[in-house]
Design a protein around this motif. Sequence first.
Motif, PDB file in Angstrom:
ATOM      1  N   SER A   1       0.893  -1.317   0.016  1.00  0.00           N
ATOM      2  CA  SER A   1      -0.008   0.124  -0.058  1.00  0.00           C
ATOM      3  C   SER A   1       0.797   1.088  -0.061  1.00  0.00           C
ATOM      4  CB  SER A   1      -1.003   0.104   1.422  1.00  0.00           C
ATOM      5  OG  SER A   1      -0.183   0.137   2.556  1.00  0.00           O
ATOM      6  N   VAL A   2       0.480   2.487  -0.539  1.00  0.00           N
ATOM      7  CA  VAL A   2       1.010   3.565  -0.501  1.00  0.00           C
ATOM      8  C   VAL A   2       0.452   4.678   0.160  1.00  0.00           C
ATOM      9  CG1 VAL A   2       1.827   5.469  -2.030  1.00  0.00           C
ATOM     10  CG2 VAL A   2       2.007   3.160  -2.907  1.00  0.00           C
ATOM     11  N   HIS A   3       1.102   5.071   1.240  1.00  0.00           N
ATOM     12  CA  HIS A   3       0.522   6.231   1.964  1.00  0.00           C
ATOM     13  C   HIS A   3       1.073   7.491   1.751  1.00  0.00           C
ATOM     14  CE1 HIS A   3      -1.141   8.270   5.386  1.00  0.00           C
ATOM     15  NE2 HIS A   3      -0.017   8.676   5.584  1.00  0.00           N
ATOM     16  N   LEU A   4       0.186   8.399   1.128  1.00  0.00           N
ATOM     17  CA  LEU A   4       0.592   9.852   0.807  1.00  0.00           C
ATOM     18  C   LEU A   4       0.268  10.624   1.878  1.00  0.00           C
ATOM     19  CD1 LEU A   4      -0.141   9.910  -2.921  1.00  0.00           C
ATOM     20  CD2 LEU A   4       1.920   9.529  -1.941  1.00  0.00           C
ATOM     21  N   GLN A   5       0.995  11.570   2.422  1.00  0.00           N
ATOM     22  CA  GLN A   5       0.718  12.106   3.556  1.00  0.00           C
ATOM     23  C   GLN A   5       0.284  13.570   3.117  1.00  0.00           C
ATOM     24  OE1 GLN A   5       1.063  11.612   6.919  1.00  0.00           O
ATOM     25  NE2 GLN A   5      -0.059  13.346   7.410  1.00  0.00           N
ATOM     26  N   GLY A   6      -1.189  13.762   3.681  1.00  0.00           N
ATOM     27  CA  GLY A   6      -1.837  15.336   3.281  1.00  0.00           C
ATOM     28  C   GLY A   6      -1.685  16.042   4.275  1.00  0.00           C
ATOM     29  N   ARG A   7      -2.192  17.306   3.578  1.00  0.00           N
ATOM     30  CA  ARG A   7      -2.252  18.492   4.746  1.00  0.00           C
ATOM     31  C   ARG A   7      -3.542  18.308   5.359  1.00  0.00           C
ATOM     32  NH1 ARG A   7      -2.485  22.682   0.878  1.00  0.00           N
ATOM     33  NH2 ARG A   7      -3.047  21.031  -0.544  1.00  0.00           N
ATOM     34  N   GLN A   8      -3.583  18.403   6.682  1.00  0.00           N
ATOM     35  CA  GLN A   8      -4.810  18.168   7.290  1.00  0.00           C
ATOM     36  C   GLN A   8      -4.741  19.519   8.184  1.00  0.00           C
ATOM     37  OE1 GLN A   8      -6.575  15.096   9.346  1.00  0.00           O
ATOM     38  NE2 GLN A   8      -6.906  14.343   7.313  1.00  0.00           N
ATOM     39  N   PHE A   9      -5.785  20.209   8.394  1.00  0.00           N
ATOM     40  CA  PHE A   9      -5.838  21.418   9.116  1.00  0.00           C
ATOM     41  C   PHE A   9      -6.861  21.210  10.348  1.00  0.00           C
ATOM     42  CE2 PHE A   9      -4.126  22.729   5.107  1.00  0.00           C
ATOM     43  CZ  PHE A   9      -3.215  23.517   5.365  1.00  0.00           C
ATOM     44  N   PRO A  10      -6.719  22.057  11.521  1.00  0.00           N
ATOM     45  CA  PRO A  10      -7.811  21.903  12.339  1.00  0.00           C
ATOM     46  C   PRO A  10      -9.114  22.186  12.164  1.00  0.00           C
ATOM     47  CG  PRO A  10      -6.214  23.587  12.885  1.00  0.00           C
ATOM     48  CD  PRO A  10      -5.643  23.158  11.814  1.00  0.00           C
ATOM     49  N   VAL A  11     -10.125  21.196  12.602  1.00  0.00           N
ATOM     50  CA  VAL A  11     -11.460  21.554  12.221  1.00  0.00           C
ATOM     51  C   VAL A  11     -12.398  21.493  13.495  1.00  0.00           C
ATOM     52  CG1 VAL A  11     -13.392  20.664  11.154  1.00  0.00           C
ATOM     53  CG2 VAL A  11     -11.327  20.157   9.975  1.00  0.00           C
ATOM     54  N   ASP A  12     -12.865  22.739  13.878  1.00  0.00           N
ATOM     55  CA  ASP A  12     -13.829  22.732  15.072  1.00  0.00           C
ATOM     56  C   ASP A  12     -15.200  22.436  14.518  1.00  0.00           C
ATOM     57  OD1 ASP A  12     -11.567  23.968  16.599  1.00  0.00           O
ATOM     58  OD2 ASP A  12     -12.260  26.107  15.897  1.00  0.00           O
ATOM     59  N   ILE A  13     -15.377  21.353  15.536  1.00  0.00           N
ATOM     60  CA  ILE A  13     -17.139  20.911  15.365  1.00  0.00           C
ATOM     61  C   ILE A  13     -17.992  21.587  16.343  1.00  0.00           C
ATOM     62  CG2 ILE A  13     -18.249  18.850  15.340  1.00  0.00           C
ATOM     63  CD1 ILE A  13     -15.677  17.384  14.578  1.00  0.00           C
ATOM     64  N   PHE A  14     -19.076  22.101  16.097  1.00  0.00           N
ATOM     65  CA  PHE A  14     -20.079  22.471  16.800  1.00  0.00           C
ATOM     66  C   PHE A  14     -21.399  21.966  16.468  1.00  0.00           C
ATOM     67  CE2 PHE A  14     -17.096  25.929  16.182  1.00  0.00           C
ATOM     68  CZ  PHE A  14     -16.681  26.509  17.486  1.00  0.00           C
ATOM     69  N   TYR A  15     -22.123  21.410  17.374  1.00  0.00           N
ATOM     70  CA  TYR A  15     -23.589  20.992  17.091  1.00  0.00           C
ATOM     71  C   TYR A  15     -24.620  21.669  17.614  1.00  0.00           C
ATOM     72  CZ  TYR A  15     -20.626  16.713  17.123  1.00  0.00           C
ATOM     73  OH  TYR A  15     -19.526  15.648  16.523  1.00  0.00           O
ATOM     74  N   THR A  16     -25.764  21.607  17.033  1.00  0.00           N
ATOM     75  CA  THR A  16     -26.988  22.392  17.469  1.00  0.00           C
ATOM     76  C   THR A  16     -27.439  21.383  18.609  1.00  0.00           C
ATOM     77  OG1 THR A  16     -28.368  20.661  15.847  1.00  0.00           O
ATOM     78  CG2 THR A  16     -27.676  22.983  15.115  1.00  0.00           C
ATOM     79  N   CYS A  17     -27.945  22.389  19.569  1.00  0.00           N
ATOM     80  CA  CYS A  17     -28.497  21.613  20.755  1.00  0.00           C
ATOM     81  C   CYS A  17     -29.705  20.792  20.633  1.00  0.00           C
ATOM     82  CB  CYS A  17     -29.048  22.663  21.839  1.00  0.00           C
ATOM     83  SG  CYS A  17     -27.630  23.427  22.396  1.00  0.00           S
ATOM     84  N   HIS A  18     -30.661  20.931  19.517  1.00  0.00           N
ATOM     85  CA  HIS A  18     -31.888  20.393  19.253  1.00  0.00           C
ATOM     86  C   HIS A  18     -31.960  20.309  17.734  1.00  0.00           C
ATOM     87  CE1 HIS A  18     -33.403  21.338  23.357  1.00  0.00           C
ATOM     88  NE2 HIS A  18     -32.664  22.534  23.141  1.00  0.00           N
ATOM     89  N   SER A  19     -32.462  19.061  17.305  1.00  0.00           N
ATOM     90  CA  SER A  19     -32.534  19.122  15.761  1.00  0.00           C
ATOM     91  C   SER A  19     -33.448  19.930  15.367  1.00  0.00           C
ATOM     92  CB  SER A  19     -33.245  17.710  15.657  1.00  0.00           C
ATOM     93  OG  SER A  19     -34.787  17.523  16.175  1.00  0.00           O
ATOM     94  N   VAL A  20     -33.278  20.406  14.027  1.00  0.00           N
ATOM     95  CA  VAL A  20     -34.048  21.523  13.499  1.00  0.00           C
ATOM     96  C   VAL A  20     -35.060  20.843  12.319  1.00  0.00           C
ATOM     97  CG1 VAL A  20     -32.341  23.158  13.609  1.00  0.00           C
ATOM     98  CG2 VAL A  20     -32.417  21.699  11.621  1.00  0.00           C
ATOM     99  N   ALA A  21     -36.187  21.553  12.357  1.00  0.00           N
ATOM    100  CA  ALA A  21     -37.146  20.980  11.191  1.00  0.00           C
ATOM    101  C   ALA A  21     -36.799  21.177   9.724  1.00  0.00           C
ATOM    102  CB  ALA A  21     -38.681  21.859  11.582  1.00  0.00           C
ATOM    103  N   ASP A  22     -36.177  22.293   9.462  1.00  0.00           N
ATOM    104  CA  ASP A  22     -35.638  22.614   8.291  1.00  0.00           C
ATOM    105  C   ASP A  22     -34.249  22.483   8.067  1.00  0.00           C
ATOM    106  OD1 ASP A  22     -35.199  23.160   5.439  1.00  0.00           O
ATOM    107  OD2 ASP A  22     -36.947  24.798   5.506  1.00  0.00           O
ATOM    108  N   TYR A  23     -33.566  21.722   7.974  1.00  0.00           N
ATOM    109  CA  TYR A  23     -32.029  21.921   7.808  1.00  0.00           C
ATOM    110  C   TYR A  23     -31.269  22.880   7.066  1.00  0.00           C
ATOM    111  CZ  TYR A  23     -31.661  18.349   3.780  1.00  0.00           C
ATOM    112  OH  TYR A  23     -31.777  17.792   2.704  1.00  0.00           O
ATOM    113  N   LEU A  24     -32.261  22.839   5.905  1.00  0.00           N
ATOM    114  CA  LEU A  24     -31.518  23.736   4.427  1.00  0.00           C
ATOM    115  C   LEU A  24     -31.707  25.283   4.982  1.00  0.00           C
ATOM    116  CD1 LEU A  24     -33.091  22.179   1.286  1.00  0.00           C
ATOM    117  CD2 LEU A  24     -30.863  22.065   1.971  1.00  0.00           C
ATOM    118  N   ASP A  25     -32.950  25.363   5.647  1.00  0.00           N
ATOM    119  CA  ASP A  25     -32.827  26.911   6.369  1.00  0.00           C
ATOM    120  C   ASP A  25     -32.008  27.084   7.556  1.00  0.00           C
ATOM    121  OD1 ASP A  25     -34.519  29.354   6.714  1.00  0.00           O
ATOM    122  OD2 ASP A  25     -35.213  28.803   8.623  1.00  0.00           O
ATOM    123  N   ALA A  26     -31.529  26.208   8.117  1.00  0.00           N
ATOM    124  CA  ALA A  26     -30.803  26.373   9.345  1.00  0.00           C
ATOM    125  C   ALA A  26     -29.302  26.414   8.561  1.00  0.00           C
ATOM    126  CB  ALA A  26     -30.639  24.895  10.103  1.00  0.00           C
TER     127      ALA A  26
END
Length: 164
Positions: free
Chosen positions: A18-43
């Motif tokens: 197998s060949v492993h190519l090291q990529g560039r990864q940057f930090p990702v902050d993850i935030f969640y909604t407290c409650h599910s939303v009725a319309d995710y497109l509007d959200a």
Amino acid sequence: MSASLELKCFEYFCGAKSVHLQGRQFPVDIFYTCHSVADYLDACLITIFQIHLGEGLGDILVFLTGQEEIESIERLINERLKQLPESSQMLLTMSILAALPSEQQMRVFASAPSGFRKYAVDPGFVKAHTYDPSKGMECLVVVPTSKFQALQRRCVAAFMIGSV
């Protein structure tokens, strides 16, 4: 090829290299909604404008379930931008669809100008094939994304946020 492949799961290929190519990864902050939303497109739309108006300069990456949603969000963004003061209308929408020629798809990977940041918004939904026994046919249904798909999206976001 995978951004999140568990290589040890593929040991049954008789010692294949197998060949492993090291990529560039940057930090990702993850935030969640407290409650599910009725319309995710509007959200998503609300989140896009919260980032655009409140977080300073930068790019926004939004994961949607298909071309119809992408075109709808793009149209809504452009309509609502016209309602903002001219100084706040500096938001360029760029779609990436499988149906687009590769040259147009590659535009989204262009680096942001100096001092800009990039963002990722994932509503956590995908389109999945399901069988409807009452109709006797298969159809596409919007369903919550799996944990594995969410992990892959995070890897994509980490790459796109840092693309140069």
